[in-house]
Design an enzyme around this catalytic site. Structure first.
Site, PDB file in Angstrom:
ATOM      1  N   LYS A  94      -6.691  49.807 -55.606  1.00  0.00           N
ATOM      2  CA  LYS A  94      -5.434  49.233 -55.869  1.00  0.00           C
ATOM      3  C   LYS A  94      -5.137  49.315 -57.274  1.00  0.00           C
ATOM      4  CE  LYS A  94      -5.727  46.363 -51.750  1.00  0.00           C
ATOM      5  NZ  LYS A  94      -5.871  44.901 -51.103  1.00  0.00           N
TER       6      LYS A  94
ATOM      7  N   LYS B 143      -1.400  37.673 -45.837  1.00  0.00           N
ATOM      8  CA  LYS B 143      -1.995  36.197 -46.267  1.00  0.00           C
ATOM      9  C   LYS B 143      -1.680  36.008 -47.455  1.00  0.00           C
ATOM     10  CE  LYS B 143      -6.921  35.718 -46.773  1.00  0.00           C
ATOM     11  NZ  LYS B 143      -8.137  35.410 -46.334  1.00  0.00           N
TER      12      LYS B 143
ATOM     13  N   GLY C  24      -8.873  38.790 -42.967  1.00  0.00           N
ATOM     14  CA  GLY C  24      -7.518  39.552 -42.305  1.00  0.00           C
ATOM     15  C   GLY C  24      -8.149  40.052 -41.163  1.00  0.00           C
ATOM     16  N   ARG C  25      -9.148  40.831 -41.044  1.00  0.00           N
ATOM     17  CA  ARG C  25      -9.656  41.578 -39.810  1.00  0.00           C
ATOM     18  C   ARG C  25      -9.948  40.633 -38.624  1.00  0.00           C
ATOM     19  NH1 ARG C  25     -12.699  41.958 -44.224  1.00  0.00           N
ATOM     20  NH2 ARG C  25     -14.656  41.675 -44.304  1.00  0.00           N
TER      21      ARG C  25
ATOM     22  N   GLU D 228     -15.391  47.491 -42.857  1.00  0.00           N
ATOM     23  CA  GLU D 228     -14.793  46.637 -44.003  1.00  0.00           C
ATOM     24  C   GLU D 228     -15.722  45.513 -44.209  1.00  0.00           C
ATOM     25  OE1 GLU D 228     -11.007  44.728 -44.024  1.00  0.00           O
ATOM     26  OE2 GLU D 228     -10.737  46.461 -45.426  1.00  0.00           O
TER      27      GLU D 228
END
Length: 549
Positions: free
Chosen positions: A514, A209, A270-271, A356
């Site tokens: 990250k 994305k 996203g999920r 998540e």
């Protein structure tokens, strides 16, 4: 969307007292007291082609009524409307949550910022349809003129797990194309993909994305480098590389041609993105018609969730039962048990969707939470699971609620395999609920153990039962049924997030690792001596430096 601490509601306090009243009642007693318990605690969907049985739970009518009072107090009805209406319920990222619009099968407009977004959605869907038709039929060919045989989806998280799960679940609907998924940055997986695929007959879908995800872009660049070394012509990229992203400029900068970019929107989590262009690998594998049936199943569950009274609303009831165990029985985990081999990746997919989304410890008010939020999800296909961890579920010290999922009609009727499979499905839910009780013997000395050896052994064969489960039984798991099932769990997760008073649609918990990883990478690549981390991390890096090339 309301900002209410669930533990401060009147219904939560009454639920605590109710729990004390019924916490020791056995399922045996509940079934004996109510001869119509199954009828009272089971529901049909899709013209009676799906049965959901919640009767083997440690609940009573009063439990359900009190839990329903809770959802009314926290304003679930309004929250559902807010989501479907495109309100900005992802508040920490200032975004709406509109994955439901991706499977909207009606002519009803979905208005966002005074614009009907359905036009854009249908445009992308039509582009996917045309492209998948061209690839499947052989009209789209590689740089050397060969037909496409292989599709490689390069993504991670929601851009990988969802499509990969669906491709496996609908294995019997797959066409001649071979679909591979590359997600892990581990070079072992990258090398496996390179070895398996002939670049002349392979297309690569870079699914991200943001088009900034480190693992995805690193893998994509590596694949691209190998491609150039093989074909020696940059212009050939147009026939083989495609992007699925909301970051159009990032994809163009990477070298993807404009016509090869499939658009995403920032309101697609996203999920929750397999319904979007992220599902292009699905459509390439099962064709547009079957992909549309997947959307139809999800849409029908959307309408059920949006319009059905909470007393008969399956996602709401499953969510409430989960909260009942998580916050009152303090059961930390839930297990998903598909008795259908092609759903082998489904537990992993729901694990991501739930953990998540609802793995949060700060509520919508910004306060630290002192109640239980998202449970730990895990699972395995039956009957493999029975020979793995069922011992602990049956006779261990943990209370682990179970979801059993099965298909009555098998894709392959070989002898009596499916009858044996379903007999195990039915037997396990029964055994967990009702157990098996041997006569209790009180031993007075170690000598008595020898005398009453048989009775002593019986103690170890005792099954207490009273272990809860839900059963979700399909006539047949096809694209429509799978869409229905996935959306059911999506809305269950949403409902729990509303009650937990958390923001379910962000995932800030993955960001810190990250940031540190990027800092560490720069130091490792330039072989900096001064690391500045804790002694453990520094020690691990020192050991790495001993053997690095």
């Amino acid at each position: 969307m309301k900002y209410i601490n669930p533990t401060q509601t009147a219904s939560w306090k009454v639920l605590k007292n109710h729990f004390d009243e019924i916490k020791n009642i056995h399922l045996v007693d509940l079934f004996q007291c109510d001869k119509n318990r199954f009828k009272n605690f089971s529901f049909f969907l899709h013209n009676k082609q799906v049965l959901i049985d919640i009767s083997k739970n440690r609940i009573t009518d009063k439990t359900i009524q009190l839990l329903l009072q809770l959802v009314h107090e926290v304003g679930l009805k309004q929250s559902i409307q807010d989501m479907f209406n495109g309100e900005y319920i992802n508040c920490t990222e200032n975004r709406p949550v509109l994955h439901t619009a991706l499977r909207n099968q009606s002519n009803t407009p979905v208005i966002l910022n005074n614009i009907d977004i359905m036009s854009d959605i249908r445009s992308v869907l039509n582009k996917m349809k045309n492209f998948s038709h061209d690839v499947i039929s052989g009209l789209w060919r590689g740089y050397s003129g060969k037909r496409i045989k292989n599709v490689v989806n390069i993504g991670i998280g929601g851009s990988d797990l969802g499509p990969k799960m669906v491709i496996q679940a609908l294995k019997e609907y797959n066409n001649h194309l071979n679909v591979f998924y590359l997600s892990n940055i581990d070079s072992t997986e990258v090398w496996d993909i390179i070895k398996l695929n002939n670049f002349e007959s392979t297309i690569f879908l870079i699914s991200s994305k943001t088009f900034k995800t480190q693992e995805t872009l690193t893998n994509a660049r590596t694949i691209q480098d190998f491609f150039f070394k093989k074909v020696g012509n940059y212009d050939f990229i147009e026939k083989h590389f495609f992007a699925i992203t909301a970051n159009i400029s990032g994809a163009l900068e990477f070298g993807i041609k404009p016509n090869n970019i499939f658009r995403l929107w920032d309101w697609v989590g996203g999920r929750y993105s397999l319904w979007s262009a992220v599902g292009l690998s699905i459509m390439l594998s099962i064709g547009y018609d079957n992909f549309n049936r997947l959307l139809c199943g999800a849409y029908d569950m959307d309408m059920h969730f949006k319009n059905t009274s909470f007393e008969k609303n399956i996602p709401v009831l499953l969510a409430l039962i989960g909260i009942w165990y998580n916050n009152f029985f303090y059961s930390d985990t839930e297990v998903i048990l598909p008795y259908y081999q092609n759903l082998c990746k489904f537990p992993q997919y729901i694990q991501q969707s739930s953990m998540e989304s609802n793995g949060k410890s700060i509520d919508r008010n910004g306060d630290k939470i002192d109640w239980q939020t998202g449970p730990i999800l895990w699972g395995e296909v039956g009957t493999n699971a029975q020979h793995s961890f069922f011992q602990l579920i049956h006779q261990g010290t943990k209370l682990i609620p179970c979801d059993f999922i099965a298909s009555i009609i098998s894709d392959h009727s070989i002898n009596n395999h499916n009858t044996i499979l379903l007999s195990n499905f039915f037997a396990q839910t029964h055994a967990l609920a009702f157990g098996k009780h041997f006569k209790k013997i009180n031993f007075f000395s170690s000598n008595d153990i020898q005398v009453y050896n048989n009775n002593y052994i019986d103690k170890f064969k005792n099954f207490d039962g009273n272990k809860p489960s839900n059963s979700i039984l399909f006539k047949k798991i096809d694209p429509y049924a799978l869409g229905l099932l996935i959306a059911l769990y999506e809305h269950k997760i949403f409902t729990q997030g509303i009650i937990f008073n958390i923001f379910s649609f962000d995932q800030w918990g993955v960001e810190l690792g990250k940031v540190i990883s990027n800092d560490l990478y720069s130091k490792l690549i330039y072989k900096e001596c001064i690391l500045g981390y804790d002694s453990s991390t520094n020690g691990l890096i020192d050991f790495y430096n001993l053997y690095r090339k």
